[in-house]
Every structure is written in structure tokens, then in C-alpha cells.
Design a protein around this motif. Structure first.
Motif, PDB file in Angstrom:
ATOM      1  N   UNK A 154      -8.609   6.960  13.066  1.00  0.00           N
ATOM      2  CA  UNK A 154      -7.442   7.396  13.708  1.00  0.00           C
ATOM      3  C   UNK A 154      -7.234   6.244  14.866  1.00  0.00           C
ATOM      4  N   UNK A 155      -8.132   5.740  15.788  1.00  0.00           N
ATOM      5  CA  UNK A 155      -8.217   4.752  16.669  1.00  0.00           C
ATOM      6  C   UNK A 155      -7.504   3.306  16.184  1.00  0.00           C
ATOM      7  N   UNK A 156      -8.225   3.267  14.909  1.00  0.00           N
ATOM      8  CA  UNK A 156      -7.744   1.978  14.304  1.00  0.00           C
ATOM      9  C   UNK A 156      -6.606   1.907  13.844  1.00  0.00           C
ATOM     10  N   UNK A 157      -5.904   3.122  13.318  1.00  0.00           N
ATOM     11  CA  UNK A 157      -4.491   3.133  12.978  1.00  0.00           C
ATOM     12  C   UNK A 157      -3.372   2.931  14.338  1.00  0.00           C
ATOM     13  N   UNK A 158      -3.994   3.632  15.305  1.00  0.00           N
ATOM     14  CA  UNK A 158      -3.080   3.741  16.522  1.00  0.00           C
ATOM     15  C   UNK A 158      -3.131   2.101  17.007  1.00  0.00           C
ATOM     16  N   UNK A 159      -3.965   1.472  16.865  1.00  0.00           N
ATOM     17  CA  UNK A 159      -4.410  -0.017  17.475  1.00  0.00           C
ATOM     18  C   UNK A 159      -3.549  -0.861  16.421  1.00  0.00           C
ATOM     19  N   UNK A 160      -3.697  -0.879  15.219  1.00  0.00           N
ATOM     20  CA  UNK A 160      -3.289  -1.993  14.476  1.00  0.00           C
ATOM     21  C   UNK A 160      -2.507  -1.208  13.191  1.00  0.00           C
ATOM     22  N   UNK A 161      -2.020  -0.165  13.163  1.00  0.00           N
ATOM     23  CA  UNK A 161      -1.115   0.518  12.134  1.00  0.00           C
ATOM     24  C   UNK A 161      -1.754   0.412  10.673  1.00  0.00           C
ATOM     25  N   UNK A 162      -1.156   0.704   9.813  1.00  0.00           N
ATOM     26  CA  UNK A 162      -1.761   0.980   8.548  1.00  0.00           C
ATOM     27  C   UNK A 162      -2.311  -0.423   7.876  1.00  0.00           C
ATOM     28  N   UNK A 163      -1.755  -1.483   8.297  1.00  0.00           N
ATOM     29  CA  UNK A 163      -2.288  -2.687   7.925  1.00  0.00           C
ATOM     30  C   UNK A 163      -3.748  -2.874   8.300  1.00  0.00           C
ATOM     31  N   UNK A 164      -3.992  -2.720   9.339  1.00  0.00           N
ATOM     32  CA  UNK A 164      -5.368  -2.999  10.005  1.00  0.00           C
ATOM     33  C   UNK A 164      -6.322  -1.769   9.208  1.00  0.00           C
ATOM     34  N   UNK A 165      -6.008  -0.665   8.832  1.00  0.00           N
ATOM     35  CA  UNK A 165      -6.976   0.349   8.089  1.00  0.00           C
ATOM     36  C   UNK A 165      -7.072  -0.250   6.540  1.00  0.00           C
ATOM     37  N   UNK A 166      -6.127  -0.721   5.999  1.00  0.00           N
ATOM     38  CA  UNK A 166      -6.160  -1.306   4.670  1.00  0.00           C
ATOM     39  C   UNK A 166      -6.815  -2.665   4.617  1.00  0.00           C
ATOM     40  N   UNK A 167      -6.906  -3.496   5.837  1.00  0.00           N
ATOM     41  CA  UNK A 167      -7.711  -4.658   5.578  1.00  0.00           C
ATOM     42  C   UNK A 167      -9.294  -4.224   5.957  1.00  0.00           C
TER      43      UNK A 167
END
Length: 401
Positions: A154-167
Motif C-alpha cells: 500500500x505504501x509503495x502504491x501511494x508513493x509510486x502508483x501502480x507502475x512502482x508495484x508492477x516494477x
């Protein structure tokens, strides 16, 4: 841990690969419902898109298990990881309900190869007396990956959006491809002549009872991971950290004790207590509200989920011949997918009709009713064959005629 005797170099490599793979899978669970909701999907569409992962997995589980028994674990793991990576990459273009559903289907199909083959590989790397210990440690690495994913997604999603989660998901998946042992040293060799038809394997109580039980557990788990964030938002709370922290700590801590609890209570009895815990936690979550419900729900789900898989998998490992273990684990793992599918898709209908609290109450009541069925009908079937063959030959003897 018997002096750390199971920690060979290859087993450590498999543990690390397992950790990264399931981190990559579970980093999407907390954020995709929110992301799809943000794209404008309604509750039913969110449930269908998230649950498509399980549909893809269900369609391929048995094939992956049979392929593991026939061709070995290494090629099945490799193909599974490659397909999973393709599914994760497809999330970049999943801006609609149709593309989201298709990407989840591909990702679900990909995980089946790794799931069945990695457990089969681990179970054959050591003698039978190490079965509970090996599976406990392997699935502990799974839960560490799940815990890291759940607490950071959730923190990753808030910080970088779905692109960061996918990476992060793609990198973790590729790391698992590099790490798993390509030429494992197996202490137990599968004898091809002992391979049995699918029907004989899956219709024995030592296989289908643990599988049905795991399905009940994962119905609850799928409901929680899909709808708990939305339940909190509906109550005016947009911080879910207490839930994910409690879940992460509980799931790892409980997994460390599963071996001792299996010896103390027996896996069959421990499974019943796990389902009671899950059912009770779900009902309470549906009936009460407030900030601290996240701690209660996270701890209950974490303890139950941390114990469930290795406890039930131990029964299957004890009862199956090496030549049929991939098939048995493939069928067993379908319970994860079917439970998650009902939890996401079926409970999406419940959420859309009666609201989010009804999701947790319905899932909890189903699990408690199933527990009664397990105690008075299913468990005696399994106990009978285990008592008749206390050395773990129930399925071996029963299926060989």
C-alpha cells in the motif's frame, strides 16, 4: 530444526526463490482492488477482475502437477515463472475491465507451475521424516514474502502508483527464476511405475479432505484481501497499516510454530482449530467496527493462514508416493484458487447487494458450518485411513489396491 540439518545450499536457494516469487504475487493483492476501483469499476467488476487470477490458476493446476510428475520440477518451474512475468507486464496496459481480467488470467496460469513443482522439489530433497520440517520452512519463506508484500504494497502504491508495484513484482519474479536450483539433488526418487490415474489420487480422503479444508480457509483469505480495504474506506478510515502489520507479524510468527503444533495436536486436529479461528475472526470483523478491528482481523487471519497451508500439506506429503506427489499438490493448490475466486468474485456480489460487513459475516459462517462438517464427517474418513496405516502409507496402500 535437528541442528539445522536441512539447510543445504540448494534448499536455501529454493527458499529464496520461493520468497521472491510469492512476494511478487502478493504485492498486487492489497492494491489492485483499489486501483481497479479508481479506474471506475464497480464492486462486481473489481471482484471479477481480481478473481480472474484464481480462474486462470484453477484451469492449469492439475496440468502443472501432472507435468511435474512426468517431466520433473525444473522445466515446470521455469515455464511458470516466465508466464507469470508476462502476466505482470500486462498489468501496464490493464486500463479496462477486459484487459485487467485477461492480465489476471495469465498471471494466475503462470503461478501454477511454480506452486506445484517447488513443493514437490522440496519434498523430494529430503527423507520422509523431514517432511513437516521441510514444508514448514518452505512455506515460512512463502509467508515472509507474503508478509513483506502485504506490509509494503500500500505504501509503495501511494508513493509510486501502480507502475512502482508492477516494477517490484516483475523484478522479484525474475529473481526467483535466477535463484531456484536447476539441478536439485533429490534424496527420494519417483518411480514412474507407481504413477496413478488422477481420479485415484484426488478421490482419497488423505487428498480431498485437506483440499476442501484449504478451500474454506482461502475463501476467507480472498474475502479479506479483496474487501477489507474497501470496508475500512466505507467506515471513513483510509489507513490500513494496523491490519497489514498485524497480519505480517502473525503470519510469520505462527509459521515458525507449525511443526511443534502438528506434533502436539496432530495435523488433522490442528486443521479444525485453524478453521474455527478463521470463521470466528471473519464473523467478528463483519459485526464490529473501529480502528482496532484491523489489528483483530490481521492477527486472526495471519495466525490461521500461517498455520493452514503447511499443516494440511503435511497430511498430503505423508500419504502420497513420490510419483504422485506433483498431482496431489496440484489438486491441493486448486483449493487456494477456488477459495480466492469465491472470496473475490462471489463475495463481490454479496458486497454489491448487502454491503461490505456482510462479506465477512457470510464467509465466516460458511467456514464455521464447514468446520462442523469436517469434525463429524470428513475428519473421521481421514482419521480412519491414517490410523490403519500410521507410517504414512494410507494412500499408497489404498490406491495400489
Amino acid at each position: 530444526m535437528n541442528g539445522g540439518s536441512i539447510y543445504s545450499r540448494q534448499f536455501i536457494s529454493l527458499l529464496l526463490a520461493n520468497l521472491f516469487f510469492w512476494l511478487s504475487v502478493n504485492v498486487f493483492l492489497p492494491v489492485l482492488p483499489l486501483y481497479y476501483h479508481h479506474l471506475g469499476m464497480d464492486d462486481n467488476e473489481v471482484g471479477l477482475a481480481v478473481g480472474a487470477y484464481s480462474v486462470g490458476a484453477i484451469a492449469c493446476r492439475v496440468f502443472a502437477g501432472k507435468a511435474t510428475d512426468r517431466y520433473g520440477s525444473t522445466p515446470v518451474i521455469s515455464i511458470g515463472i516466465i508466464i507469470s512475468t508476462i502476466g505482470i507486464a500486462a498489468y501496464y496496459v490493464s486500463g479496462s475491465f477486459i484487459t485487467a481480467t485477461l492480465s489476471r488470467l495469465v498471471h494466475g496460469a503462470g503461478i501454477t507451475g511454480f506452486a506445484a513443482a517447488s513443493m514437490t522439489m522440496a519434498s523430494l530433497m529430503y527423507e520422509k521424516e523431514y517432511a513437516t520440517e521441510v514444508l514448514s520452512v518452505l512455506t515460512l519463506s512463502t509467508m515472509i514474502g507474503v508478509g513483506i508484500a502485504a506490509s509494503s504494497a500500500y505504501g509503495l502504491y501511494e508513493y509510486g502508483g501502480i507502475g512502482a508495484v508492477i516494477l517490484v513484482g516483475a523484478v522479484a519474479t525474475l529473481l526467483s527464476l535466477l535463484l531456484f536450483p536447476k539441478k536439485p539433488h533429490l534424496k527420494i526418487k519417483a518411480v514412474k511405475s507407481q504413477s496413478l490415474p488422477l481420479k485415484k489420487v484426488i478421490t482419497h480422503p488423505g487428498v480431498y479432505v485437506p483440499t476442501f479444508s484449504l478451500a474454506a480457509v482461502n475463501l476467507c483469505f480472498g474475502s479479506v484481501m479483496t474487501f477489507f480495504p474497501l470496508l475500512m474506506l466505507s467506515q471513513g478510515m483510509n489507513q490500513f497499516s494496523l491490519f497489514y502489520i498485524a497480519y505480517s507479524i502473525a503470519v510469520i510468527f505462527s509459521r515458525m510454530w507449525v511443526g511443534k503444533l502438528c506434533c502436539w495436536l496432530t495435523p488433522e486436529r490442528l486443521a479444525m482449530y485453524i478453521m474455527i479461528l478463521f470463521g470466528g475472526t471473519m464473523v467478528l470483523t463483519g459485526q464490529i467496527s473501529g480502528r482496532w478491528i484491523g489489528v483483530l482481523c490481521g492477527a486472526g487471519v495471519g495466525i490461521g493462514y500461517g498455520l493452514a497451508y503447511p499443516t494440511l500439506a503435511t497430511i498430503i506429503t505423508t500419504c502420497t508416493q513420490p510419483a504422485n506427489r506433483g498431482t496431489a499438490f496440484g489438486f491441493f493448490a486448486m483449493a487456494v484458487d477456488s477459495g480466492l475466486a469465491v472470496g473475490a468474485i462471489g463475495m463481490g456480489f454479496v458486497a454489491g447487494t448487502w454491503g461490505y460487513p456482510a462479506v465477512f459475516t457470510a464467509a465466516g459462517m460458511y467456514t464455521l458450518v464447514y468446520t462442523i462438517l469436517y469434525r463429524f464427517w470428513l475428519k473421521p474418513k481421514m482419521d480412519g485411513c491414517l490410523a490403519a496405516h500410521p507410517t504414512g502409507k494410507a494412500i499408497t496402500d489404498g490406491l495400489s489396491g
